[in-house]
Design an enzyme around this catalytic site. Structure first.
Site, PDB file in Angstrom:
ATOM      1  N   LYS A 242      50.524 -33.173  29.953  1.00 15.36           N
ATOM      2  CA  LYS A 242      49.808 -32.864  28.706  1.00 15.36           C
ATOM      3  C   LYS A 242      48.351 -33.233  28.950  1.00 15.36           C
ATOM      4  CE  LYS A 242      48.167 -33.995  25.047  1.00 15.36           C
ATOM      5  NZ  LYS A 242      46.758 -33.700  24.714  1.00 15.36           N
TER       6      LYS A 242
ATOM      7  N   GLU B  52      47.401 -46.647  31.824  1.00 13.69           N
ATOM      8  CA  GLU B  52      46.106 -46.921  32.450  1.00 13.69           C
ATOM      9  C   GLU B  52      45.089 -46.770  31.320  1.00 13.69           C
ATOM     10  OE1 GLU B  52      42.929 -47.103  33.620  1.00 13.69           O
ATOM     11  OE2 GLU B  52      43.010 -45.087  34.478  1.00 13.69           O
TER      12      GLU B  52
ATOM     13  N   CYS C 258      36.874 -45.327  32.796  1.00 15.10           N
ATOM     14  CA  CYS C 258      37.511 -46.566  32.340  1.00 15.10           C
ATOM     15  C   CYS C 258      37.064 -47.759  33.166  1.00 15.10           C
ATOM     16  CB  CYS C 258      39.016 -46.420  32.373  1.00 15.10           C
ATOM     17  SG  CYS C 258      39.600 -45.753  33.928  1.00 15.10           S
TER      18      CYS C 258
ATOM     19  N   GLU D 192      34.668 -51.307  24.473  1.00  6.06           N
ATOM     20  CA  GLU D 192      34.354 -50.206  25.380  1.00  6.06           C
ATOM     21  C   GLU D 192      33.573 -49.127  24.618  1.00  6.06           C
ATOM     22  OE1 GLU D 192      37.798 -47.935  26.602  1.00  6.06           O
ATOM     23  OE2 GLU D 192      37.112 -48.006  28.674  1.00  6.06           O
TER      24      GLU D 192
HETATM   25  P1  NDP Z   1      43.194 -40.819  23.641  1.00  9.07           P
HETATM   26  O1  NDP Z   1      43.818 -42.070  24.105  1.00  9.07           O
HETATM   27  O2  NDP Z   1      43.311 -40.479  22.214  1.00  9.07           O
HETATM   28  O3  NDP Z   1      43.780 -39.557  24.454  1.00  9.07           O
HETATM   29  C1  NDP Z   1      44.264 -39.571  25.781  1.00  9.07           C
HETATM   30  C2  NDP Z   1      45.379 -38.533  25.900  1.00  9.07           C
HETATM   31  O4  NDP Z   1      46.465 -38.906  25.044  1.00  9.07           O
HETATM   32  C3  NDP Z   1      44.947 -37.135  25.437  1.00  9.07           C
HETATM   33  O5  NDP Z   1      45.615 -36.163  26.209  1.00  9.07           O
HETATM   34  C4  NDP Z   1      45.443 -37.121  24.009  1.00  9.07           C
HETATM   35  O6  NDP Z   1      45.608 -35.839  23.471  1.00  9.07           O
HETATM   36  C5  NDP Z   1      46.770 -37.851  24.136  1.00  9.07           C
HETATM   37  N1  NDP Z   1      47.257 -38.406  22.881  1.00  9.07           N
HETATM   38  C6  NDP Z   1      46.578 -38.659  21.746  1.00  9.07           C
HETATM   39  N2  NDP Z   1      47.417 -39.168  20.797  1.00  9.07           N
HETATM   40  C7  NDP Z   1      48.640 -39.244  21.358  1.00  9.07           C
HETATM   41  C8  NDP Z   1      49.921 -39.680  20.896  1.00  9.07           C
HETATM   42  N3  NDP Z   1      50.105 -40.158  19.682  1.00  9.07           N
HETATM   43  N4  NDP Z   1      50.970 -39.623  21.755  1.00  9.07           N
HETATM   44  C9  NDP Z   1      50.804 -39.158  23.013  1.00  9.07           C
HETATM   45  N5  NDP Z   1      49.626 -38.705  23.483  1.00  9.07           N
HETATM   46  C10 NDP Z   1      48.555 -38.757  22.689  1.00  9.07           C
HETATM   47  O7  NDP Z   1      41.724 -40.806  24.074  1.00  9.07           O
HETATM   48  P2  NDP Z   1      40.573 -39.800  23.598  1.00  9.07           P
HETATM   49  O8  NDP Z   1      40.581 -38.681  24.551  1.00  9.07           O
HETATM   50  O9  NDP Z   1      40.651 -39.445  22.163  1.00  9.07           O
HETATM   51  O10 NDP Z   1      39.332 -40.739  23.770  1.00  9.07           O
HETATM   52  C11 NDP Z   1      39.151 -41.818  22.853  1.00  9.07           C
HETATM   53  C12 NDP Z   1      38.702 -43.044  23.568  1.00  9.07           C
HETATM   54  O11 NDP Z   1      39.658 -43.403  24.566  1.00  9.07           O
HETATM   55  C13 NDP Z   1      37.423 -42.872  24.347  1.00  9.07           C
HETATM   56  O12 NDP Z   1      36.321 -43.014  23.547  1.00  9.07           O
HETATM   57  C14 NDP Z   1      37.575 -43.959  25.354  1.00  9.07           C
HETATM   58  O13 NDP Z   1      37.177 -45.190  24.815  1.00  9.07           O
HETATM   59  C15 NDP Z   1      39.036 -44.014  25.656  1.00  9.07           C
HETATM   60  N6  NDP Z   1      39.405 -43.294  26.869  1.00  9.07           N
HETATM   61  C16 NDP Z   1      39.821 -44.004  27.924  1.00  9.07           C
HETATM   62  C17 NDP Z   1      40.132 -43.371  29.097  1.00  9.07           C
HETATM   63  C18 NDP Z   1      40.557 -44.108  30.303  1.00  9.07           C
HETATM   64  O14 NDP Z   1      40.457 -43.568  31.388  1.00  9.07           O
HETATM   65  N7  NDP Z   1      41.056 -45.308  30.180  1.00  9.07           N
HETATM   66  C19 NDP Z   1      40.030 -41.929  29.253  1.00  9.07           C
HETATM   67  C20 NDP Z   1      39.607 -41.247  28.052  1.00  9.07           C
HETATM   68  C21 NDP Z   1      39.339 -41.925  26.918  1.00  9.07           C
HETATM   69  P3  NDP Z   1      44.392 -35.069  22.734  1.00  9.07           P
HETATM   70  O15 NDP Z   1      43.148 -35.806  23.016  1.00  9.07           O
HETATM   71  O16 NDP Z   1      44.430 -33.731  23.339  1.00  9.07           O
HETATM   72  O17 NDP Z   1      44.733 -35.073  21.285  1.00  9.07           O
END
Ligand code: NDP
Length: 505
Positions: free
Chosen positions: A184, A259, A293, A399
Site C-alpha cells: 500500500k 519504522e 526519518c 519531528e
Molecule cells: P502516515 O503515517 O499517516 O502514513 C504512512 C503510510 O501509512 C501511508 O501509506 C498512509 O496512507 C498509511 N496509513 C495512514 N493511516 C493508516 C491506517 N490507519 N492504517 C494503515 N495505514 C495507514 O504518514 P503521512 O504520510 O501522513 O505523514 C505524516 C507524518 O508522518 C509526517 O509529517 C512525518 O512526520 C511522518 N512520516 C514519517 C516517515 C518515516 O519515514 N518515518 C515517512 C513519512 C512520514 P495515506 O497517506 O495514503 O493515507
C-alpha cells in the site's frame, strides 16, 4: 506484459492497482497535485475495502498454493536479479516519476533508484543464506533442527518520502524469504510501486506474489492491518499511525514491524574536522528537504567551536541551489504537499514563540530574490537553522519532517550524551570528532539503532536499519532484514522409540 498507463489526452499518468500479475482499473481516482505547482501529475486508483480484500486473496493464494514459497533459493535469486536488471533498464522513467510525484531533485531520485537496485541484488544474494541450526547432542536417539520459514502474506505500507527505497527495504527481502506481498503506497506517491510490481511480473515473479493496492490509509491501509489473511504488517510512517497499526493487533496478533519517526542528534566536538562536519551535518538535515526519518535534525555543538561552526553552516545552507528539479546542479526542492508546507510554517512560528532564534531560512524560497522566480519557490521551505533551542521546547524533540535544524550547545561529553538521549525517539545519530576513543564511547552510549562516526546517512544494503523506543520495532536491510520476514520453527525427530513415560498398559 505491457500495461497502461499514460492517459492519451492529458499525459497525466493514470494508475490502476496491480493485482495477480495484471493491472486492475477502478472507477474513481485520487488526483496527485505535484509538489512544485498546481498541476495534476498523476491519478491513482482510489482503492476500497474490496480492492484490498482482492489483493490479499491474490497474495494468500500465491502463498498457500503458488510456487513462490516452494522455489529454491537459487530460483528466487534469479527472479530478483532479473527484476533489478529491468529496474536499471527503466531507471530514467522511474526517476521522472520520483521527480514529479515526490518532488525529488534528479540527483536524489537517481541515487534512490540506484539504491533500490542495490537492495534488490543484496536481497537476491540473501536467498542463498536462509540457513538454520542442527542439534545433535541429545544422545543417539534424538536430533532437532531449527529452521526459518517465510512468515506468509506481508502487507507493506509505504510512506511518501522515499517511495522506491522504502519499498525496496521491504519487498525484495520479504520475497527473498519466500513470502508474498501486498503493497500500500502513499496516495501522494503511488506511481513507482505500480511500475516496480509490473517489472517484477515481467522478470518472472509468479502472479499474486506481489500486488499493489492504492488508496488512502483508511480504508485500504486499515483493511490490510486488520485482515486475518495477512500474517505480517511491515509499516513505515508516522509514530501516530504506527500506534494505530499496533492497536489493530489486539485481536489477531499478527507480526508487526514498525519504522517510525526520529529526532536524531549530530554531536559536534571542538576537535572535529570542521569542513567535513559542516558538510555531513548539512547533508543529513537538508537532503530531500529534510523529509527523512533519520534526518540529523538536532545539532548538539560544543561551546568552543559553536560560533565558527554555525557561521560556516549558515554560509553553506544559504549556498544550496534551489532550482529546476531536472537540473543536476539543483540541491534543494519543494516539500511534498501544501499540508506539509503549512505544518512547517506553524512549527517554526511555535519555535520562535518559545524562544528559538532563526539564524537562517524560516520562510519559503519566494522570500529570497535569487530563487523567487523558480516555479516551485512558494512550495520550497528554505533550509532553516534555529538557535538557542532548550530541551523544554517542542522543537527539541518533535519531528518537523522538513528542513529544520535545531541547535543546542553543550560543554562536556557527558552533557552531550545526556542531551542526545533526552528523546522519545532512538533512530539514528552521528558524532564528529578526531578523538576515536571518544567517538566509540559516545556511539555506545547513545540509545539509537544507528550511530555514525564522522559520516552521516550511510545507507548500504548490508547495514540493518531501525529504531529504539518510539522509533519502531524490528530492523530492515542486512541479514536481520531477511530474518524479519521469517518464523522460526523447531523440528525434533526421534531415531529410536522413546521409552514410555507413563506406567505399563
Ligand atoms: P502516515 O503515517 O499517516 O502514513 C504512512 C503510510 O501509512 C501511508 O501509506 C498512509 O496512507 C498509511 N496509513 C495512514 N493511516 C493508516 C491506517 N490507519 N492504517 C494503515 N495505514 C495507514 O504518514 P503521512 O504520510 O501522513 O505523514 C505524516 C507524518 O508522518 C509526517 O509529517 C512525518 O512526520 C511522518 N512520516 C514519517 C516517515 C518515516 O519515514 N518515518 C515517512 C513519512 C512520514 P495515506 O497517506 O495514503 O493515507
Amino acid at each position: 506484459m505491457q500495461a497502461p498507463l499514460v492517459s492519451a489526452s492529458s499525459q497525466v499518468r493514470r494508475y490502476g492497482h496491480w493485482i495477480d500479475g495484471q493491472p486492475v482499473a477502478t472507477a474513481t481516482h485520487i488526483q496527485r497535485v505535484g509538489p512544485q505547482s498546481d498541476d495534476v501529475v498523476a491519478e491513482f486508483s482510489n482503492g476500497s475495502d474490496s480492492d484490498a480484500a482482492r489483493a490479499i486473496q491474490s497474495a494468500r493464494r500465491a502463498f498457500d498454493e503458488g510456487p513462490w514459497p516452494k522455489l529454491s533459493g537459487t530460483e528466487r535469486a534469479n527472479v530478483l536479479n532479473r527484476w533489478a536488471d529491468l529496474v536499471l533498464l527503466n531507471l530514467d522513467h522511474l526517476v521522472q516519476i520520483e521527480i514529479a510525484e515526490a518532488g525529488k531533485t534528479i540527483r536524489v531520485a537517481k541515487g534512490d533508484l540506484e539504491g533500490t537496485v542495490a537492495l534488490m541484488r543484496y536481497a537476491a544474494a540473501l536467498c542463498h543464506q536462509l540457513s538454520g541450526e542442527a542439534f545433535t547432542d541429545f544422545g543417539s536417539a534424538l536430533q532437532a533442527m531449527v529452521i526459518h520459514e517465510p512468515v506468509g502474506v506481508v502487507a507493506a505500507i509505504v510512506p511518501w518520502n522515499f517511495p522506491t527505497i522504502i519499498f525496496a527495504q521491504k519487498v525484495p527481502f520479504a520475497l527473498a524469504a519466500g513470502c508474498t506481498v501486498v503493497v500500500k503506497p502513499s496516495e501522494l506517491t503511488s506511481g513507482t510501486a505500480y511500475e516496480l510490481a509490473r517489472l517484477a511480473t515481467q522478470a518472472g515473479l509468479p502472479n499474486g506474489a506481489l500486488n499493489v493496492v492504492m488508496g488512502y490509509g483508511d480504508p485500504v491501509g486499515q483493511h490490510l492491518v486488520q485482515s486475518q489473511d495477512v500474517d505480517m504488517v511491515s509499516f513505515t510512517g508516522s509514530t501516530a499511525t504506527g500506534r494505530r497499526v499496533l492497536k489493530g493487533q489486539e485481536v489477531n496478533f499478527k507480526r508487526v514491524s514498525l519504522e517510525l519517526g526520529g529526532k536524531s542528534a549530530a554531536i559536534v566536538f571542538d576537535d572535529c574536522d570542521i569542513e567535513a562536519a559542516v558538510e555531513g551535518v548539512l547533508f543529513s538535515i537538508f537532503m530531500h528537504s529534510g523529509q527523512l526519518c533519520c534526518a540529523g535534525s538536532r545539532l548538539l555543538v560544543q561551546n568552543g567551536i559553536a560560533p565558527r561552526f554555525l557561521e560556516a553552516l549558515i554560509e553553506r545552507a544559504e549556498q544550496l541551489k534551489i532550482g529546476l528539479l531536472e537540473d543536476p546542479s539543483t540541491d534543494f526542492g519543494p516539500v511534498v504537499s501544501e499540508v506539509q508546507l503549512q505544518s512547517l510554517k506553524r512549527f517554526v512560528a511555535r519555535a520562535k514563540a518559545q524562544g528559538a532564534t532563526i539564524l537562517s531560512g524560516g520562510d519559503t524560497a519566494d522570500s529570497r530574490s535569487e530563487s523567487a522566480t523558480y516555479v516551485g519557490a512558494s512550495r520550497t521551505f528554505l533550509p532553516t537553522i534555529l538557535d538557542n533551542v532548550e530541551c523544554s521546547m517542542e522543537v527539541f524533540d518533535e519531528e518537523a519532517f522538513g528542513p529544520i535544524l535545531s541547535v543546542t550547545r553543550f560543554a562536556t561529553e557527558d552533557e552531550a550524551v545526556r542531551l542526545a538521549n533526552m528523546s522519545k525517539y532512538g533512530l539514528a545519530g552521528s558524532v564528529w570528532t578526531t578523538n576515536m576513543r571518544r567517538a566509540f564511547d559516545i556511539a555506545g552510549k547513545v540509545r539509537t539503532g544507528t550511530m555514525e562516526i564522522n559520516t552521516s546517512l550511510e545507507g548500504q544494503p548490508q547495514l540493518p536499519f531501525g529504531g529504539f523506543r518510539t522509533s519502531g520495532i524490528g530492523r530492515e536491510k542486512g541479514k536481520a532484514g531477511l530474518e524479519e520476514f521469517t518464523e522460526i520453527k523447531t523440528v525434533a525427530f526421534r531415531l529410536e522409540a522413546r521409552p514410555p513415560f507413563f506406567g505399563a498398559k
